[in-house]
Scaffold this motif. Structure first.
Motif, short mmCIF file in Angstrom:
data_model
loop_
_atom_site.label_atom_id
_atom_site.label_comp_id
_atom_site.label_asym_id
_atom_site.label_seq_id
_atom_site.Cartn_x
_atom_site.Cartn_y
_atom_site.Cartn_z
N LYS A 1 0.57 -1.22 0.00
CA LYS A 1 0.22 -0.20 -0.32
C LYS A 1 1.11 1.60 0.00
N ARG A 2 0.44 2.29 -0.17
CA ARG A 2 1.03 3.39 -0.67
C ARG A 2 1.53 4.69 0.80
N VAL A 3 2.45 4.38 1.27
CA VAL A 3 2.76 5.43 2.01
C VAL A 3 2.44 7.05 2.39
N GLU A 4 2.38 7.52 3.85
CA GLU A 4 2.85 8.48 3.39
C GLU A 4 3.34 9.40 4.32
N LEU A 5 5.11 9.96 4.49
CA LEU A 5 6.10 10.53 4.81
C LEU A 5 5.54 11.31 5.44
N ARG A 6 4.91 12.11 6.93
CA ARG A 6 4.47 13.39 7.58
C ARG A 6 6.36 14.11 7.67
N LEU B 1 4.31 11.15 -0.23
CA LEU B 1 3.35 9.92 -0.67
C LEU B 1 4.50 9.14 -1.09
N LEU B 2 4.90 7.60 -0.93
CA LEU B 2 5.80 6.70 -1.81
C LEU B 2 4.45 5.60 -2.26
N ASP B 3 4.53 5.34 -3.06
CA ASP B 3 3.67 4.38 -3.55
C ASP B 3 4.08 3.46 -2.86
N ALA B 4 3.51 1.50 -3.67
CA ALA B 4 3.97 0.98 -3.10
C ALA B 4 5.26 0.24 -3.87
#
Length: 149
Positions: free
Chosen positions: A65-70, A106-109
């Protein structure tokens, strides 16, 4: 307009860094390390060729899944160099100004992002690199020992 120029330049810089000259040079690497989320891993590299030192931290989303780096501000990463006895001799962020705005990446899978910097060492010796990703959602901190002759 800035993103039209910045994105290709960043991509080219990453490609140059990844595909740069591969003369026999001392390299130090840290094994991939799991971050706060099991799908995030990081890999740190130190290249000591040609009188200057290049540092890189690659952060990879190994999840499906895509993850979000904040990030709480404009500082996405940092590198610091310590002597073998733990004294800090250099920090990339020292003296730099960063925006105060929150930013997201955002980092895609199975996608990666690389942050890299250069350092000119004051003297030969044994050092420790501390590489950090300043993400609130997926913080990463890794240490790598390296030597300069």
């Amino acid at each position: 307009m800035l993103s039209r120029i910045a994105v290709p330049l960043l991509a080219a810089a990453g490609l140059v860094f990844a595909c740069g000259p591969r003369t026999p040079s001392p390299l130090a690497n840290a094994r991939p390390k799991a971050g706060a989320d099991k799908g995030i891993t990081s890999h740190v590299m130190v290249d000591t060729a040609n009188g200057s030192v290049r540092f890189a931290i690659e952060v990879t989303n190994d999840s499906p899944k895509r993850v979000e780096l904040r990030f709480p501000d404009g500082r996405t990463h940092d590198f610091s160099v310590l002597t073998s006895d733990g004294r800090e001799v250099w920090r990339w962020s020292e003296g730099r100004l960063f925006t105060q705005g929150i930013q997201n990446r955002l980092l895609d899978a199975h996608d990666s992002t690389i942050y890299d910097e250069r350092w000119t060492p004051p003297a030969p010796g044994r050092y420790v690199l501390v590489a950090q990703l300043h993400s609130e959602t997926h913080p990463v901190r890794q240490r790598v020992e390296f030597a300069l002759r």
